[in-house]
Design a protein around this motif. Structure first.
Motif, PDB file in Angstrom:
ATOM      1  N   ARG A 119      57.402  47.482 -73.239  1.00  0.00           N
ATOM      2  CA  ARG A 119      58.234  48.676 -73.120  1.00  0.00           C
ATOM      3  C   ARG A 119      59.326  48.440 -72.087  1.00  0.00           C
ATOM      4  O   ARG A 119      59.252  47.481 -71.310  1.00  0.00           O
ATOM      5  CB  ARG A 119      57.377  49.872 -72.718  1.00  0.00           C
ATOM      6  CG  ARG A 119      56.651  49.681 -71.379  1.00  0.00           C
ATOM      7  CD  ARG A 119      56.068  50.979 -70.871  1.00  0.00           C
ATOM      8  NE  ARG A 119      55.254  50.830 -69.665  1.00  0.00           N
ATOM      9  CZ  ARG A 119      55.729  50.681 -68.434  1.00  0.00           C
ATOM     10  NH1 ARG A 119      57.054  50.616 -68.227  1.00  0.00           N
ATOM     11  NH2 ARG A 119      54.911  50.568 -67.392  1.00  0.00           N
ATOM     12  N   PRO A 120      60.336  49.326 -72.062  1.00  0.00           N
ATOM     13  CA  PRO A 120      61.332  49.217 -70.989  1.00  0.00           C
ATOM     14  C   PRO A 120      60.697  49.614 -69.656  1.00  0.00           C
ATOM     15  O   PRO A 120      59.744  50.396 -69.634  1.00  0.00           O
ATOM     16  CB  PRO A 120      62.411  50.232 -71.412  1.00  0.00           C
ATOM     17  CG  PRO A 120      62.135  50.542 -72.839  1.00  0.00           C
ATOM     18  CD  PRO A 120      60.665  50.368 -73.040  1.00  0.00           C
ATOM     19  N   PRO A 121      61.195  49.105 -68.560  1.00  0.00           N
ATOM     20  CA  PRO A 121      60.647  49.505 -67.257  1.00  0.00           C
ATOM     21  C   PRO A 121      61.085  50.918 -66.914  1.00  0.00           C
ATOM     22  O   PRO A 121      62.135  51.387 -67.374  1.00  0.00           O
ATOM     23  CB  PRO A 121      61.256  48.482 -66.290  1.00  0.00           C
ATOM     24  CG  PRO A 121      62.561  48.110 -66.937  1.00  0.00           C
ATOM     25  CD  PRO A 121      62.296  48.121 -68.420  1.00  0.00           C
ATOM     26  N   THR A 122      60.283  51.606 -66.127  1.00  0.00           N
ATOM     27  CA  THR A 122      60.723  52.885 -65.593  1.00  0.00           C
ATOM     28  C   THR A 122      61.803  52.618 -64.541  1.00  0.00           C
ATOM     29  O   THR A 122      61.901  51.491 -64.028  1.00  0.00           O
ATOM     30  CB  THR A 122      59.557  53.646 -64.944  1.00  0.00           C
ATOM     31  OG1 THR A 122      59.111  52.891 -63.784  1.00  0.00           O
ATOM     32  CG2 THR A 122      58.394  53.804 -65.921  1.00  0.00           C
ATOM     33  N   PRO A 123      62.604  53.612 -64.190  1.00  0.00           N
ATOM     34  CA  PRO A 123      63.606  53.391 -63.129  1.00  0.00           C
ATOM     35  C   PRO A 123      62.986  52.878 -61.840  1.00  0.00           C
ATOM     36  O   PRO A 123      63.555  52.009 -61.170  1.00  0.00           O
ATOM     37  CB  PRO A 123      64.233  54.780 -62.958  1.00  0.00           C
ATOM     38  CG  PRO A 123      64.088  55.419 -64.301  1.00  0.00           C
ATOM     39  CD  PRO A 123      62.747  54.949 -64.805  1.00  0.00           C
ATOM     40  N   GLU A 124      61.799  53.400 -61.482  1.00  0.00           N
ATOM     41  CA  GLU A 124      61.136  52.944 -60.255  1.00  0.00           C
ATOM     42  C   GLU A 124      60.715  51.486 -60.368  1.00  0.00           C
ATOM     43  O   GLU A 124      60.882  50.700 -59.425  1.00  0.00           O
ATOM     44  CB  GLU A 124      59.909  53.811 -59.975  1.00  0.00           C
ATOM     45  CG  GLU A 124      59.152  53.390 -58.716  1.00  0.00           C
ATOM     46  CD  GLU A 124      57.851  54.157 -58.525  1.00  0.00           C
ATOM     47  OE1 GLU A 124      57.227  54.009 -57.459  1.00  0.00           O
ATOM     48  OE2 GLU A 124      57.455  54.894 -59.445  1.00  0.00           O
ATOM     49  N   ILE A 174      64.964  44.255 -61.590  1.00  0.00           N
ATOM     50  CA  ILE A 174      65.249  43.749 -62.922  1.00  0.00           C
ATOM     51  C   ILE A 174      66.141  44.737 -63.656  1.00  0.00           C
ATOM     52  O   ILE A 174      66.252  45.910 -63.267  1.00  0.00           O
ATOM     53  CB  ILE A 174      63.958  43.526 -63.748  1.00  0.00           C
ATOM     54  CG1 ILE A 174      63.153  44.821 -63.856  1.00  0.00           C
ATOM     55  CG2 ILE A 174      63.108  42.418 -63.131  1.00  0.00           C
ATOM     56  CD1 ILE A 174      61.919  44.724 -64.739  1.00  0.00           C
ATOM     57  N   SER A 175      66.750  44.268 -64.725  1.00  0.00           N
ATOM     58  CA  SER A 175      67.603  45.125 -65.535  1.00  0.00           C
ATOM     59  C   SER A 175      66.746  46.148 -66.284  1.00  0.00           C
ATOM     60  O   SER A 175      65.625  45.852 -66.714  1.00  0.00           O
ATOM     61  CB  SER A 175      68.394  44.280 -66.533  1.00  0.00           C
ATOM     62  OG  SER A 175      69.037  45.105 -67.503  1.00  0.00           O
ATOM     63  N   SER A 176      67.289  47.347 -66.458  1.00  0.00           N
ATOM     64  CA  SER A 176      66.568  48.379 -67.210  1.00  0.00           C
ATOM     65  C   SER A 176      66.478  48.022 -68.683  1.00  0.00           C
ATOM     66  O   SER A 176      65.720  48.651 -69.436  1.00  0.00           O
ATOM     67  CB  SER A 176      67.264  49.735 -67.042  1.00  0.00           C
ATOM     68  OG  SER A 176      68.607  49.665 -67.505  1.00  0.00           O
TER      69      SER A 176
END
Length: 246
Positions: free
Chosen positions: A184-189, A196-198
């Motif tokens: 999955r994409p990382p959370t903003p935190e 790392i890039s979102s």
């Protein structure tokens, strides 16, 4: 006139080539975004889009307030299914460093479901952040019921193995370990913590361990950036021999 997309690809390809051939060394700080945009004759937004692609590939790391830096070659990290540690491709002089932050809190949200406890039940969180050099590498949050948490672990520690050993001493033998692995994409935190890039996918692993009574004694949430993570599982099949009675 070249499109914004093609110009972005040209910039990314040029910087990627310079990095791969060593013309821009690992650890080097790239010129400012304004300088690069002027050099390539593009807008700042187009330049940032090209840098974002390189960040997603793990070639460039953006450090807030300092600029964009060329990453050192990323060390692969392997999660061993059913295990409690991460295995890395490392040598004695390049092993990952781990910092552990211990916090007492109350169960809430997802934690009540994972640990099978009521809201506000006392828990202890162990936040484990690995570093490769000065760069964050992977993240793990381990939660245990407060009565199974050692009392002699400092709030800040640099020895994850000692914490794991203390947890193992206090809890009963494990009877079951359930793991869920997803990309999955990382959370903003998470993106900010791991720098790392979102747009870079992460390998998210949820591990729940229970004893023979069915009580959950540990829940772990691991986040491994996709540009350096592998998951390894081994299944042992048992062969039952059938014998006929005489």
């Amino acid at each position: 006139m070249p499109s914004v997309t093609s110009r972005r690809h040209v910039i990314a390809d040029d910087l990627r080539n310079k990095i791969s051939t060593g013309r821009i060394k690992a650890g080097a700080c790239l010129p400012s975004e304004a300088q690069l945009a002027s050099r390539y004759g593009v807008s700042t937004s187009t330049l940032r889009s090209a840098l974002s692609a390189l960040q997603g590939e793990g070639l460039v790391e953006k450090i807030h307030g300092k600029g964009n830096f060329v990453r050192y070659p990323l060390r692969r990290i392997t999660y061993i299914g059913g295990g409690h540690t991460l295995r890395t491709e490392s040598s004695a002089e390049s092993a990952l460093r781990v910092s552990v932050r211990t916090t007492n809190l109350q169960a809430h949200g997802q934690l009540t479901f994972l640990l099978g406890v009521s809201a506000s039940s006392p828990l202890t969180e162990f936040l484990c952040l690995t570093h490769e050099g000065k760069s964050p590498h992977s993240l793990a949050r381990i939660y245990v019921p407060r009565d199974l948490s050692p009392t002699d672990v400092p709030a800040e520690s640099h020895c994850c193995k000692s914490v794991e050993a203390k947890l193992t001493e206090l809890r009963p033998p494990l009877a079951e370990v359930r793991e869920r692995v997803s990309a999955r994409p990382p959370t903003p935190e998470e993106a900010a913590t791991l720098r790392i890039s979102s747009t870079l996918s992460v390998l998210a692993i949820t591990r729940v361990a229970a004893d023979h009574t069915g009580r959950v004694v540990e829940a772990a949430l691991l986040v491994l950036p996709g540009d350096r993570a592998d998951a390894f599982f081994t299944t042992h099949h048992l062969t039952h021999e059938r014998t006929s009675g005489g």
